[in-house]
Design a protein around this motif. Structure first.
Motif, short mmCIF file in Angstrom:
data_model
loop_
_atom_site.label_atom_id
_atom_site.label_comp_id
_atom_site.label_asym_id
_atom_site.label_seq_id
_atom_site.Cartn_x
_atom_site.Cartn_y
_atom_site.Cartn_z
N ALA A 146 -3.75 3.55 -9.63
CA ALA A 146 -4.05 2.31 -8.91
C ALA A 146 -4.44 1.19 -9.88
N GLN A 147 -5.31 1.51 -10.84
CA GLN A 147 -5.76 0.48 -11.77
C GLN A 147 -4.63 0.01 -12.67
N ASN A 148 -3.74 0.92 -13.07
CA ASN A 148 -2.56 0.50 -13.84
C ASN A 148 -1.63 -0.36 -12.99
N TYR A 149 -1.54 -0.02 -11.72
CA TYR A 149 -0.69 -0.79 -10.81
C TYR A 149 -1.19 -2.23 -10.69
N TYR A 150 -2.49 -2.39 -10.50
CA TYR A 150 -3.05 -3.73 -10.35
C TYR A 150 -3.01 -4.51 -11.66
N SER A 151 -3.10 -3.81 -12.77
CA SER A 151 -2.94 -4.49 -14.06
C SER A 151 -1.51 -5.00 -14.22
N LEU A 152 -0.54 -4.18 -13.80
CA LEU A 152 0.86 -4.62 -13.82
C LEU A 152 1.07 -5.83 -12.93
N TYR A 153 0.44 -5.79 -11.74
CA TYR A 153 0.58 -6.91 -10.82
C TYR A 153 0.06 -8.20 -11.47
N ALA A 154 -1.10 -8.11 -12.13
CA ALA A 154 -1.70 -9.30 -12.73
C ALA A 154 -0.79 -9.89 -13.81
N SER A 191 0.83 -1.20 0.00
CA SER A 191 0.00 0.00 0.00
C SER A 191 0.86 1.25 0.00
N GLN A 192 1.95 1.21 0.75
CA GLN A 192 2.86 2.36 0.79
C GLN A 192 3.49 2.60 -0.57
N ASP A 193 3.86 1.51 -1.28
CA ASP A 193 4.43 1.66 -2.62
C ASP A 193 3.42 2.31 -3.55
N LEU A 194 2.18 1.86 -3.53
CA LEU A 194 1.15 2.41 -4.39
C LEU A 194 0.91 3.87 -4.04
N ASN A 195 0.84 4.19 -2.76
CA ASN A 195 0.63 5.58 -2.34
C ASN A 195 1.77 6.48 -2.80
N SER A 196 2.98 5.95 -2.76
CA SER A 196 4.13 6.75 -3.21
C SER A 196 4.03 7.02 -4.71
N TYR A 197 3.54 6.04 -5.47
CA TYR A 197 3.36 6.25 -6.91
C TYR A 197 2.27 7.29 -7.16
N ILE A 198 1.20 7.23 -6.38
CA ILE A 198 0.13 8.22 -6.54
C ILE A 198 0.64 9.62 -6.21
N GLU A 199 1.44 9.72 -5.15
CA GLU A 199 2.02 11.02 -4.80
C GLU A 199 2.96 11.52 -5.90
N GLN A 200 3.72 10.61 -6.46
CA GLN A 200 4.64 10.98 -7.54
C GLN A 200 3.87 11.48 -8.75
N ALA A 201 2.79 10.79 -9.10
CA ALA A 201 1.96 11.22 -10.23
C ALA A 201 1.32 12.57 -9.96
N THR A 202 0.90 12.78 -8.71
CA THR A 202 0.27 14.05 -8.34
C THR A 202 1.24 15.21 -8.51
N VAL A 203 2.50 14.99 -8.17
CA VAL A 203 3.51 16.06 -8.27
C VAL A 203 3.87 16.32 -9.73
N ASN A 204 3.95 15.26 -10.54
CA ASN A 204 4.49 15.39 -11.89
C ASN A 204 3.45 15.65 -12.97
N ASN A 205 2.18 15.37 -12.70
CA ASN A 205 1.17 15.43 -13.76
C ASN A 205 0.93 16.87 -14.21
N ALA A 206 1.05 17.09 -15.52
CA ALA A 206 0.90 18.45 -16.07
C ALA A 206 -0.55 18.91 -16.03
N ASP A 207 -1.49 18.01 -16.34
CA ASP A 207 -2.91 18.39 -16.31
C ASP A 207 -3.33 18.81 -14.91
N GLY A 263 -5.34 9.41 -9.24
CA GLY A 263 -5.03 8.35 -8.29
C GLY A 263 -5.68 7.03 -8.67
N LEU A 264 -6.93 7.10 -9.16
CA LEU A 264 -7.62 5.90 -9.60
C LEU A 264 -6.91 5.28 -10.80
N GLU A 265 -6.48 6.12 -11.74
CA GLU A 265 -5.77 5.62 -12.93
C GLU A 265 -4.46 4.95 -12.54
#
Length: 414
Positions: A131-139, A27-43, A127-129
């Motif tokens: 998470a869903q990409n993360y779980y797709s990668l996991y699968a 969960s911490q790894d996923l949250n860190s990715y969400i935080e990273q996307a939040t900081v970097n996302n141009a939109d 964040g939803l995008e």
């Protein structure tokens, strides 16, 4: 026997603790990715800037109309009793009706709040995008691991078949069938590897980072024993609905501002006229300058404009209410679908777990039959293929479960 029970219990508690720590780490790894996307996302940055602009407009609204300064010079000086007027200087300031500035500020605050809701919606969708990409990668990664395990399993079966051939308990055809099956799984593994590489690039694109940046994905996910119950009422806290509430409030404030602007406007000013002294006579107040304070009142006699704006605001209220109700119904539909899919995934996962245990039992029976020389390698291939299908279905059930859990989290603002 008592000592063995104690050891078994301790081992179970240790395993459970390690599982909880592992899931927390995931969960911490996923949250860190969400935080990273939040900081970097141009939109998302664009939405944030829109909100900052809307906040700055609050300061803009707290200002009075421009002050008028006028300067005039008499080409032909008009003569008065006390002397000739040489020029004219005037200053004028219009003042809005009482409460207009406050109403304008409240309106801009409401607009800023609506813009902030747009920012929150974009942030949660991102964040939803992720998470869903993360779980797709996991699968995909988990399927690769399962395929590799099955390849190794087939290799062990191949050794058994070769031994059986050497003692005339099996034919070379059985060995070839096992090898063909391994080839199929290796091809499937290569395809999954391509999918995983492409998925990692797409994931990094969502994070707005380098394409070859390493991506850490959990090795194993399990569906928890119990779900957290989520009430329908939590949908009301979804930013998509709160946005309509903020827009509704902004129109209310716009109508208040419209009523203030429909009121009369006051103006204050001052005229100053310098006067030259008369040289031909000496009189009282000779050459005395003229100072003339002024007060003006601007009355909107033709106020059709303000009446029209009031009607428009009323219609906008009705429009927003209809849109909010429609969006609430849509969110309810998505919520019901997500809960159904999540529960279905749990049912399928449990069913696949039971089926996998039975397939393992069947495999054990076949391996034991090898000792008696009655093993049928066609049955071995069938069981192996069945196990692989069950394992793949179980991984997909886990993927669906967590994807739907992420969607429910988005919908209910947990």
């Amino acid at each position: 026997m008592k000592i063995n029970k104690i050891h078994t219990s301790s081992y179970w508690l240790l395993s459970l603790g390690l599982l909880l720590v592992f899931q927390q780490s995931m969960s911490q790894d996923l949250n860190s990715y969400i935080e990273q996307a939040t900081v970097n996302n141009a939109d998302l940055r664009a939405y944030e800037l829109r909100y900052e602009i809307a906040q700055e407009k609050v300061n803009e609204s707290n200002t009075l109309p421009d002050t008028d300064f006028n300067v005039g010079y008499f080409v032909r000086t008009p003569e008065t009793r006390v002397g000739a007027q040489r020029a004219r200087f005037s200053v004028k300031q219009m003042l809005p009706w009482f409460g207009t500035l406050t109403a304008r500020s409240d309106y801009q605050h409401a607009i800023a709040d609506a813009n902030y809701m747009d920012y929150l919606i974009a942030k949660r969708k991102l964040g939803l995008e992720v998470a869903q990409n993360y779980y797709s990668l996991y699968a995909t990664q988990a399927q690769m691991l399962v395929v590799e395990q099955n390849i190794q399993l087939l290799k062990s079966y191949e050794e058994l078949a070769l031994n059986a051939v050497s003692i005339d308990k099996a034919s070379a055809v059985d060995v070839l069938k096992l090898q063909i099956r391994q080839n199929d799984l290796k091809a499937q593994q290569a395809v999954l590897d391509e999918e995983l590489n492409a998925a990692k690039i797409q994931f990094n694109a969502v994070l707005n980072t380098d394409d070859d940046a390493p991506v850490l994905i959990a090795d194993s996910l399990v569906i928890p024993l119990h779900d957290v119950e989520v009430a329908w009422s939590t949908l009301d806290q979804n930013p998509e609905l709160l946005r309509y509430d903020k827009l509704y409030e902004s129109i209310t404030q716009a109508e208040t501002l419209n009523q203030r602007e429909a009121a009369p406007k006051l103006g204050v000013g001052l005229d100053y006229l310098p006067v030259s002294e008369r040289a031909d006579m000496n009189i009282l107040d000779n050459g005395k300058d003229i100072v003339m304070p002024m007060v003006s009142l601007s009355v909107p006699i033709f106020n059709t404009k303000y009446k029209s704006v009031s009607k428009q605001n009323m219609l906008k209220h009705e429009e927003l209410q209809a849109q909010r109700n429609q969006r609430l119904n849509r969110l309810k539909s998505l919520f019901a679908e997500a809960v159904k899919n999540k529960n279905t995934a749990r049912i399928n996962y449990d069913a696949q777990s039971k089926s996998l245990e039975q397939a393992k039992d069947a495999e054990d029976i076949l391996l034991r039959s090898y000792e008696t020389g009655t093993i049928d390698f066609n049955d071995v291939l069938d069981i192996q293929e069945m196990q692989l299908t069950i394992q793949i279905n179980q991984i997909q059930a886990v993927q669906i479960y967590y994807e739907q859990a992420a969607l429910i989290n988005y919908l209910t603002n947990l």
